[in-house]
Every structure is written in structure tokens, then in C-alpha cells.
Scaffold this motif. Structure first.
Motif, short mmCIF file in Angstrom:
data_model
loop_
_atom_site.label_atom_id
_atom_site.label_comp_id
_atom_site.label_asym_id
_atom_site.label_seq_id
_atom_site.Cartn_x
_atom_site.Cartn_y
_atom_site.Cartn_z
N LEU A 150 0.83 -1.20 0.00
CA LEU A 150 0.00 0.00 0.00
C LEU A 150 0.87 1.25 0.00
CD1 LEU A 150 -2.65 -1.28 2.55
CD2 LEU A 150 -3.23 -0.35 0.29
N ALA A 151 1.93 1.22 0.80
CA ALA A 151 2.80 2.40 0.93
C ALA A 151 3.49 2.72 -0.39
CB ALA A 151 3.81 2.18 2.04
N VAL A 152 4.07 1.72 -1.06
CA VAL A 152 4.82 2.00 -2.30
C VAL A 152 3.89 2.39 -3.44
CG1 VAL A 152 6.70 0.45 -1.64
CG2 VAL A 152 4.87 -0.41 -3.11
N ALA A 200 0.28 -0.07 17.44
CA ALA A 200 1.74 -0.17 17.55
C ALA A 200 2.27 -1.34 16.74
CB ALA A 200 2.13 -0.33 19.02
N LEU A 201 1.53 -2.44 16.69
CA LEU A 201 1.94 -3.60 15.89
C LEU A 201 1.99 -3.23 14.41
CD1 LEU A 201 2.43 -6.60 15.21
CD2 LEU A 201 -0.06 -6.92 15.35
N LEU A 202 0.95 -2.58 13.91
CA LEU A 202 0.92 -2.23 12.49
C LEU A 202 2.04 -1.26 12.14
CD1 LEU A 202 -2.91 -1.91 11.77
CD2 LEU A 202 -1.42 -3.90 11.62
N SER A 203 2.32 -0.33 13.03
CA SER A 203 3.43 0.57 12.81
C SER A 203 4.75 -0.19 12.75
CB SER A 203 3.48 1.62 13.93
OG SER A 203 4.57 2.50 13.76
N LEU A 206 5.04 -2.04 9.41
CA LEU A 206 5.32 -1.12 8.30
C LEU A 206 6.79 -0.69 8.29
CD1 LEU A 206 4.22 0.53 5.92
CD2 LEU A 206 3.57 2.33 7.55
N THR A 207 7.37 -0.52 9.47
CA THR A 207 8.75 -0.04 9.56
C THR A 207 9.78 -1.15 9.68
OG1 THR A 207 8.53 0.22 11.97
CG2 THR A 207 7.99 2.13 10.60
N HIS A 212 9.42 -6.24 17.94
CA HIS A 212 8.14 -5.85 18.53
C HIS A 212 7.00 -6.70 17.98
CE1 HIS A 212 5.24 -2.88 20.26
NE2 HIS A 212 4.48 -3.35 19.28
N ALA A 213 6.98 -6.90 16.66
CA ALA A 213 5.88 -7.63 16.04
C ALA A 213 5.81 -9.07 16.52
CB ALA A 213 6.02 -7.59 14.53
N ASP A 214 6.95 -9.75 16.61
CA ASP A 214 6.97 -11.15 17.02
C ASP A 214 6.51 -11.35 18.46
OD1 ASP A 214 7.87 -12.01 14.54
OD2 ASP A 214 9.99 -11.88 15.11
#
Length: 248
Positions: A150-152, A200-203, A206-207, A212-214
Motif C-alpha cells: 500500500l505504501a509504495v 503499535a503492531l501495524l506501525s 510497516l517499519t 516488537h511484532a513477534d
């Protein structure tokens, strides 16, 4: 008549006649390309295995004219496997469904044949490599891929500052139509109030903050996936058929 060479990911295949297939690839230099592979459905085919979905292959095309994209489909005349990502994907249901959703997403975001989409191509190669190796949970890899795709393509969601007025976050409300989180003054009908952990997970996805995600709890992962699905649906104007089969 010309020969072209490019490397690409096989997005899907369609039967053609008794022994042929139409192969749809996302290539590095030519974007999305459809080509005919003669005889690949025969058991003695020398290059059929390299033209299966999820395969990363170096392909030679034979086209009539000076352009790879023309009135008639080019022919795949040679192929060499670069990475058989399908070997690590198709034997696991969670990986397979996530990978299928990635392939469909890549095809939807490259709807004009012959237009280079290098960022989308590189995203897909990296996501399939990570998925095949099992480096993270399949649904996390998929959500990261969807957000970055989505970002690109110009639809990067905001997960901190207000997407409408730019008020510094954190902001609590989330609106797919507004472009992500919004402040109380910019809240629109249909906005939701997700947990701060899901945002916070989605951020992090994305980065690329995989640490953090795991570590996120499954309930926050499921909540985040719902937001990603809704946001993707909004911008594609219709949902992905394969997304309904992804394990949450």
C-alpha cells in the motif's frame, strides 16, 4: 522478432490447449507480463517446474516486434530457477494461503502490463523469501507485505499523526477512508477505536520492527489483521479472494 530476458516471480498459471500454459509473472524490468509456455504440462517438459506459482526464475521471452508487450502474447523459450520459494510454502497451509494472498496483491497493484514496478517486485521477492524460510509467523509476514505494498503505491496509512490535520499522536481513532489514525476533531462516521497495541503492531510491521511484532499477543495480531484487511479493501475497491482463506 526479438528476444527479451528478465527475472520474475510467477504469480499464476492458466491452462491453454492440451499441453500449454499462460504464465503471469511480475518481472524486475518489465512489470507484469503474460506469456505462453509451450508444452510445460507434459511430464517430459524441461522447464515446467520453473514456471509454477511462487517460483523466482530467470526467463527468456520470444516476442514478435520490438516490445515485450504487444498484440500477441510472447513465448517463454528458456527458464532457469533462481529460487524455488514454493518448496517452502506449498507444504504448509498457513504459508500457502498467506503466499497466495501476496501473489494476488502483487497482481492487483500491477494492473498495467509492461509498466515497471520495481519496488513492488522487490517487496514480493523479499516477502516470499521470508515466508519460505519461516522466519516469522505467516500472518505477520502477510500483513507487513500488504502495508508496504500500500505504501509504495501511494496509500501509506498513518499510525501516529492525524491523517487529516497532522496533529501529533498518538491518536486513538482509525478511519480507512481518512488514511489511518485521526484525532478527535477529525473523526468521521465509521471510525473505530482499536487498541493501542494493535496500532503499535501495524506501525512495527510497516517499519520492519520485527522484534516488537513477534512479541505481540495473538489477540492484537488478529485485531491488526482486521484493520489491514479493511484498509486494503478500501483502496483496491474490492477485497482479495484469497484473503478469506488466510488463518487468523
Amino acid at each position: 522478432m526479438s528476444l527479451f530476458r528478465d527475472d520474475g516471480i510467477v504469480l499464476r498459471t492458466q491452462k491453454l490447449g492440451e499441453a500449454d500454459r499462460i504464465i503471469t509473472l511480475l518481472t524486475r524490468g518489465h512489470g507484469r507480463v503474460r506469456a505462453v509456455a509451450r508444452g510445460v504440462r507434459r511430464t517430459k517438459s524441461k522447464f515446467g517446474a520453473g514456471l509454477e506459482p511462487f517460483s523466482h526464475a530467470d526467463v527468456q521471452f520470444f516476442a514478435r516486434g520490438n516490445e515485450l508487450i504487444g498484440r500477441s502474447l510472447p513465448l517463454c523459450t528458456q527458464t532457469q530457477i533462481i529460487a524455488p520459494y514454493g518448496n517452502g510454502i506449498v507444504t504448509d497451509y498457513a504459508r500457502y494461503t498467506a503466499g497466495t494472498a501476496m501473489l494476488e496483491t502483487a497482481e492487483r497493484f500491477t494492473d498495467h502490463e509492461g509498466e515497471p514496478a520495481v519496488q513492488q517486485y522487490l517487496l514480493l521477492v523479499g516477502a516470499l523469501r521470508t515466508l519460505a524460510r519461516g522466519e516469522h509467523a505467516p500472518n505477520l509476514i502477510l500483513d507487513a507485505f500488504l502495508l508496504r505494498s500500500l505504501a509504495v503505491n501511494g496509500y501509506a496509512p498513518s499510525f501516529d499523526d492525524c491523517a487529516k490535520c497532522g496533529l501529533h499522536g498518538p491518536n486513538r481513532h482509525f478511519s480507512v477512508g481518512a488514511g489511518g489514525v485521526v484525532c478527535g476533531d477529525c473523526r468521521v462516521p465509521g471510525s473505530v477505536v482499536p487498541s493501542s497495541e494493535a496500532i503499535a503492531l501495524l506501525s512495527a510491521l510497516l517499519t520492519g520492527d520485527w522484534g516488537h511484532a513477534d512479541a505481540c499477543e495473538p489477540r492484537h495480531v488478529r485485531e491488526g489483521s482486521g484493520l489491514v484487511s479493511a484498509y486494503l479493501h478500501w483502496h483496491l475497491e474490492r477485497g482479495l479472494r484469497s484473503l478469506r482463506y488466510v488463518e487468523k
